[in-house]
Design a protein around this motif. Structure first.
Motif, PDB file in Angstrom:
ATOM      1  N   ILE A 126       0.852  -1.188   0.000  1.00 41.42           N
ATOM      2  CA  ILE A 126       0.000   0.000   0.000  1.00 41.42           C
ATOM      3  C   ILE A 126       0.891   1.242   0.000  1.00 41.42           C
ATOM      4  CG2 ILE A 126      -1.910  -1.143   1.188  1.00 41.42           C
ATOM      5  CD1 ILE A 126      -1.014   0.305   3.754  1.00 41.42           C
ATOM      6  N   ALA A 127       0.326   2.337  -0.454  1.00 37.19           N
ATOM      7  CA  ALA A 127       1.025   3.624  -0.441  1.00 37.19           C
ATOM      8  C   ALA A 127       0.713   4.334   0.871  1.00 37.19           C
ATOM      9  CB  ALA A 127       0.601   4.478  -1.624  1.00 37.19           C
ATOM     10  N   VAL A 128       1.751   4.795   1.566  1.00 38.12           N
ATOM     11  CA  VAL A 128       1.563   5.460   2.855  1.00 38.12           C
ATOM     12  C   VAL A 128       2.339   6.765   2.875  1.00 38.12           C
ATOM     13  CG1 VAL A 128       1.206   3.290   4.104  1.00 38.12           C
ATOM     14  CG2 VAL A 128       3.520   4.229   3.904  1.00 38.12           C
ATOM     15  N   CYS A 129       1.857   7.688   3.709  1.00 34.81           N
ATOM     16  CA  CYS A 129       2.545   8.966   3.873  1.00 34.81           C
ATOM     17  C   CYS A 129       2.176   9.566   5.220  1.00 34.81           C
ATOM     18  CB  CYS A 129       2.186   9.946   2.747  1.00 34.81           C
ATOM     19  SG  CYS A 129       0.481  10.560   2.796  1.00 34.81           S
TER      20      CYS A 129
ATOM     21  N   VAL B 165       7.227  13.415  -3.932  1.00 28.58           N
ATOM     22  CA  VAL B 165       8.395  12.530  -3.891  1.00 28.58           C
ATOM     23  C   VAL B 165       7.913  11.107  -3.630  1.00 28.58           C
ATOM     24  CG1 VAL B 165      10.548  11.966  -2.714  1.00 28.58           C
ATOM     25  CG2 VAL B 165       9.896  14.367  -3.047  1.00 28.58           C
ATOM     26  N   LEU B 166       8.243  10.206  -4.533  1.00 31.94           N
ATOM     27  CA  LEU B 166       7.890   8.801  -4.364  1.00 31.94           C
ATOM     28  C   LEU B 166       9.088   8.086  -3.736  1.00 31.94           C
ATOM     29  CD1 LEU B 166       6.082   8.041  -7.759  1.00 31.94           C
ATOM     30  CD2 LEU B 166       5.147   8.979  -5.634  1.00 31.94           C
ATOM     31  N   LEU B 167       8.884   7.608  -2.527  1.00 30.20           N
ATOM     32  CA  LEU B 167       9.935   6.890  -1.809  1.00 30.20           C
ATOM     33  C   LEU B 167       9.881   5.435  -2.227  1.00 30.20           C
ATOM     34  CD1 LEU B 167       9.140   8.429   1.693  1.00 30.20           C
ATOM     35  CD2 LEU B 167      10.850   9.226   0.057  1.00 30.20           C
TER      36      LEU B 167
ATOM     37  N   ALA C 290      12.534   3.794   3.984  1.00 35.81           N
ATOM     38  CA  ALA C 290      11.440   4.452   3.268  1.00 35.81           C
ATOM     39  C   ALA C 290      10.270   4.739   4.206  1.00 35.81           C
ATOM     40  CB  ALA C 290      10.984   3.582   2.093  1.00 35.81           C
ATOM     41  N   ILE C 291       9.978   3.800   5.112  1.00 35.15           N
ATOM     42  CA  ILE C 291       8.908   4.021   6.092  1.00 35.15           C
ATOM     43  C   ILE C 291       9.258   5.192   7.005  1.00 35.15           C
ATOM     44  CG2 ILE C 291       7.705   3.018   8.066  1.00 35.15           C
ATOM     45  CD1 ILE C 291       7.968   0.282   6.701  1.00 35.15           C
ATOM     46  N   ASP C 292      10.493   5.239   7.482  1.00 29.81           N
ATOM     47  CA  ASP C 292      10.917   6.335   8.354  1.00 29.81           C
ATOM     48  C   ASP C 292      10.844   7.672   7.626  1.00 29.81           C
ATOM     49  OD1 ASP C 292      11.365   4.536  10.371  1.00 29.81           O
ATOM     50  OD2 ASP C 292      13.529   4.408  10.046  1.00 29.81           O
ATOM     51  N   ALA C 293      11.260   7.687   6.358  1.00 28.17           N
ATOM     52  CA  ALA C 293      11.197   8.925   5.584  1.00 28.17           C
ATOM     53  C   ALA C 293       9.754   9.368   5.367  1.00 28.17           C
ATOM     54  CB  ALA C 293      11.906   8.740   4.238  1.00 28.17           C
ATOM     55  N   ALA C 294       8.856   8.405   5.151  1.00 30.07           N
ATOM     56  CA  ALA C 294       7.443   8.750   4.993  1.00 30.07           C
ATOM     57  C   ALA C 294       6.886   9.362   6.275  1.00 30.07           C
ATOM     58  CB  ALA C 294       6.647   7.510   4.593  1.00 30.07           C
ATOM     59  N   MET C 295       7.242   8.789   7.437  1.00 28.98           N
ATOM     60  CA  MET C 295       6.773   9.349   8.701  1.00 28.98           C
ATOM     61  C   MET C 295       7.293  10.768   8.915  1.00 28.98           C
ATOM     62  SD  MET C 295       6.638   6.345  11.577  1.00 28.98           S
ATOM     63  CE  MET C 295       8.345   5.808  11.397  1.00 28.98           C
ATOM     64  N   ALA C 296       8.470  11.053   8.367  1.00 36.50           N
ATOM     65  CA  ALA C 296       9.054  12.385   8.504  1.00 36.50           C
ATOM     66  C   ALA C 296       8.490  13.378   7.498  1.00 36.50           C
ATOM     67  CB  ALA C 296      10.570  12.301   8.348  1.00 36.50           C
ATOM     68  N   GLY C 297       7.523  12.923   6.677  1.00 40.60           N
ATOM     69  CA  GLY C 297       6.891  13.827   5.724  1.00 40.60           C
ATOM     70  C   GLY C 297       7.711  14.089   4.481  1.00 40.60           C
ATOM     71  N   GLN C 298       8.670  13.194   4.172  1.00 37.36           N
ATOM     72  CA  GLN C 298       9.560  13.419   3.041  1.00 37.36           C
ATOM     73  C   GLN C 298       9.034  12.858   1.730  1.00 37.36           C
ATOM     74  OE1 GLN C 298      13.478  12.044   4.117  1.00 37.36           O
ATOM     75  NE2 GLN C 298      13.479  13.181   6.042  1.00 37.36           N
ATOM     76  N   GLY C 299       7.897  12.178   1.762  1.00 40.63           N
ATOM     77  CA  GLY C 299       7.343  11.644   0.538  1.00 40.63           C
ATOM     78  C   GLY C 299       6.361  10.530   0.812  1.00 40.63           C
ATOM     79  N   ILE C 300       6.033   9.782  -0.237  1.00 37.87           N
ATOM     80  CA  ILE C 300       5.042   8.709  -0.170  1.00 37.87           C
ATOM     81  C   ILE C 300       5.767   7.394  -0.431  1.00 37.87           C
ATOM     82  CG2 ILE C 300       2.863   7.855  -1.096  1.00 37.87           C
ATOM     83  CD1 ILE C 300       2.462  10.735  -2.227  1.00 37.87           C
ATOM     84  N   ALA C 301       5.574   6.435   0.462  1.00 42.77           N
ATOM     85  CA  ALA C 301       6.273   5.146   0.353  1.00 42.77           C
ATOM     86  C   ALA C 301       5.297   4.052  -0.028  1.00 42.77           C
ATOM     87  CB  ALA C 301       6.956   4.807   1.680  1.00 42.77           C
TER      88      ALA C 301
END
Length: 299
Positions: A168-171, A192-194, A228-239
């Motif tokens: 799934i796509a998460v952000c 940004v697609l992680l 990628a999950i950590d970056a998504a939690m930080a608001g850096q993109g969609i994983a």
């Protein structure tokens, strides 16, 4: 009372004396024994009354052992050490077992559950081998593994399905437009697609939404899904991640499902072990524990 125990002084008094003799301080002895300072002082006085001798000199700012106390302290300490050694000898030695997993599975799924495992199985010494490389059971001394793939994994191995791979796509919620429950595929333009090493965004968008990757979408690649999950939690993109790996963050609302739709992966997660393990009892126990940890994910 048996003849042997009738000669023993009060055990609580002995413990209090031994601790106080090491620290030469009732307060520090009390902290070690998790009792009050008054209790330690009282237990030492009781021991002295039982023995009919004074073990400590109570000086204004400290304690000092008397001559009898100095002679008695090492013998009492040795007696407690003998008791501890005898008790340890009765307990079974920890059984060592190695489990091979990927770094992402270790950090996002296994490690948060380890305290429960250690509490339930104190006599298993678990070694975690976290690597992207597929471990060899014999060469790497591995007893059990969590592998992503499709069975059969080999004639000498048996496997159980742990998780179906559903991507799934998460952000972070901060990336959603105000009042929106999710994004639309067109909203990915400029986002940004992680992605991890698998790069499944084109397949996800085509199968789940019938579109391609927007030309204006930027990409940021990681070699591990956990990053990628950590970056998504930080608001850096969609994983794009396996749903079970992100489930705790989804439940806590640190992540939200960015786009509707699920991509069924081509390789599921399995618990794999040799058909004839070297440590049958502990291997079967860890295998059962892993499978018991599965939780039904929301549809």
């Amino acid at each position: 009372m048996t003849p042997g125990t009738s000669r023993l002084p009060p055990l609580n008094g002995l413990r209090a004396f031994e601790a106080a003799a090491r620290h030469l301080n009732f307060r520090l002895a009390a902290e070690e024994l998790s009792v009050t300072q008054a209790a330690v002082a009282q237990q030492v006085r009781g021991l002295e009354a039982y023995l009919g001798i004074q073990l400590f000199e109570r000086l204004p700012r400290r304690l000092a052992l008397t001559e009898q106390g100095r002679a008695y302290a090492p013998e009492v300490r040795r007696a407690f050490e003998l008791l501890a050694d005898a008790t340890s000898a009765l307990r079974p030695a920890p059984e060592r077992l190695t489990i091979s997993v990927t770094p992402t599975f270790a950090s996002k799924w296994l490690i948060p559950r380890l305290p429960e495992f250690v509490e339930a199985h104190p006599f298993v010494d678990l070694r975690i081998l976290a690597s992207e490389k597929v471990s060899d059971f014999r060469r790497d001394d591995v007893d059990i593994a969590v592998r992503q793939g499709n069975p059969p994994f080999g004639p000498e191995l048996e496997s159980d399905l742990l998780f179906v791979q559903e991507l799934i796509a998460v952000c972070s919620p901060i990336l959603l437009p105000q009042g929106a429950a999710s994004l639309r595929p067109a909203d990915l333009d400029g986002q940004v697609l992680l992605q991890d090493a698998h790069d499944l965004w084109p397949r996800f968008l085509k199968e789940a939404h019938g579109v391609g990757v927007p030309a204006g979408a930027r990409k940021l690649r990681f070699n591990q899904t956990s990053l990628a999950i950590d970056a998504a939690m930080a608001g850096q993109g969609i994983a794009l991640v396996s749903r079970f790996l992100a489930e705790p963050e989804l439940k806590s609302s640190r992540l939200v499902q960015a786009l509707p739709g699920i991509l069924r992966g081509q390789a599921d997660f399995h618990v794999v072990a040799p058909r004839h393990p070297r440590r049958r009892g502990s291997t079967d126990m860890v295998r059962r524990w892993l499978l018991e940890q599965r939780q039904e994910l929301p549809a």
